[in-house]
Write an enzyme that holds these catalytic residues in place. Sequence first.
Site, mmCIF file in Angstrom:
data_model
loop_
_atom_site.group_PDB
_atom_site.id
_atom_site.type_symbol
_atom_site.label_atom_id
_atom_site.label_comp_id
_atom_site.label_asym_id
_atom_site.label_seq_id
_atom_site.Cartn_x
_atom_site.Cartn_y
_atom_site.Cartn_z
ATOM 1 N N GLY A 184 -2.695 7.048 3.419
ATOM 2 C CA GLY A 184 -2.753 5.704 3.979
ATOM 3 C C GLY A 184 -1.590 5.459 4.930
ATOM 4 N N CYS A 185 -1.703 4.405 5.731
ATOM 5 C CA CYS A 185 -0.680 4.130 6.748
ATOM 6 C C CYS A 185 0.629 3.643 6.128
ATOM 7 C CB CYS A 185 -1.200 3.131 7.773
ATOM 8 S SG CYS A 185 -1.916 1.622 7.090
ATOM 9 N N TYR A 186 0.563 2.677 5.206
ATOM 10 C CA TYR A 186 1.781 2.236 4.525
ATOM 11 C C TYR A 186 2.436 3.375 3.743
ATOM 12 C CZ TYR A 186 0.912 -2.835 5.308
ATOM 13 O OH TYR A 186 0.731 -4.087 5.834
ATOM 14 N N THR A 191 2.357 6.543 4.372
ATOM 15 C CA THR A 191 2.961 7.481 5.317
ATOM 16 C C THR A 191 4.328 6.993 5.763
ATOM 17 O OG1 THR A 191 0.839 8.337 6.106
ATOM 18 C CG2 THR A 191 2.720 8.547 7.592
ATOM 19 N N ALA A 192 4.413 5.727 6.148
ATOM 20 C CA ALA A 192 5.698 5.171 6.573
ATOM 21 C C ALA A 192 6.706 5.207 5.432
ATOM 22 C CB ALA A 192 5.507 3.748 7.080
#
Length: 326
Positions: free
Chosen positions: A154-156, A158-159
């Site tokens: 997911g994007c969150y 990954t960050a």
Amino acid sequence: MKNIAIIGASGYTGAQLTALIHAEADLTIQGLYVSENSLDKGKPLADLYPVYSHISLSLSPLTDEAKAKIVAEADAVVLATEHSVSLHLAAWFYAQGLAVFDLSGAYRFSDVAQYPKWYGFEHEYPEVLAKAVYGLAEWNAKEIAATKMIAVPGCYPTASLTALKPLANLLTSAYPVINAVSGVTGAGRKAQLHTSFCEVSLTPYGVLGHRHQPEIATQLGQEVIFTPHLGNFKRGILATITVQLKPGTTTADVAAAYSVYDKAPLVTVKHNQFPKVDDVVLTPNCHLGWKFDETSGYLVVASAIDNLMKGAASQALQCIKIHFNL
């Protein structure tokens, strides 16, 4: 030359990945697909996204005949589809021998018990799930190369994980606190009142109950407090994370931990200099900035990515290139 089919190509992530693959010399696009009942079937991609007018491909319905054609012609399939849709499609294409790169959450947890709680369905394919690798590209390259079932993060997560994983051996038992803000494209292309740009005002959501919290905790090996926010901008994520480090940790220890990215071309790390979303929008990069207070033992690290790129499409491309040794 590897031939890639993209299912769910009408959404923001699918379209973005189409453009990325189209630009790669070692990759071709086998076809672009949407569901059989999609209003976008038959339309040129450029009609939906004029910015991609250089791509002369149309969206085909994913019929049984189309699936057979994908199996016959493609080396891999990318699923930019809903979690419950990817669940079945990923297992089917995996069984046909294709490499599968799933951008949904349907294969991100190895524990089947997590799916009813966080995604609302029972996982019906434990044998495929057992082969799935979490596609955090900078950390799991060897595993991504060895399997044909890749669950793109997911994007969150990954960050957050890009910022936190180097610190794993320095963390105390105190939960890292992650406050992250995403642009509205993170909610997808489907029209919804609360994500209409005119309705969006900076606000937290999914407090103490967002499905990305257990994803982050599972991959980090430690519980976290994760609070996502919706921002009134189109794309990008900024995660600001506060962590307590073990007594005796020095600034030099933190710098040494982040040196793991010295040979990672898409991750930039800076001490005492913090990133902003505009630094990374429309790029596959992650920018990290950190500061450590040796007296209190607290470290603050900020992580900036483009949610549609490093948080989805460009990380999927990384995984494809790692898997096929390109």
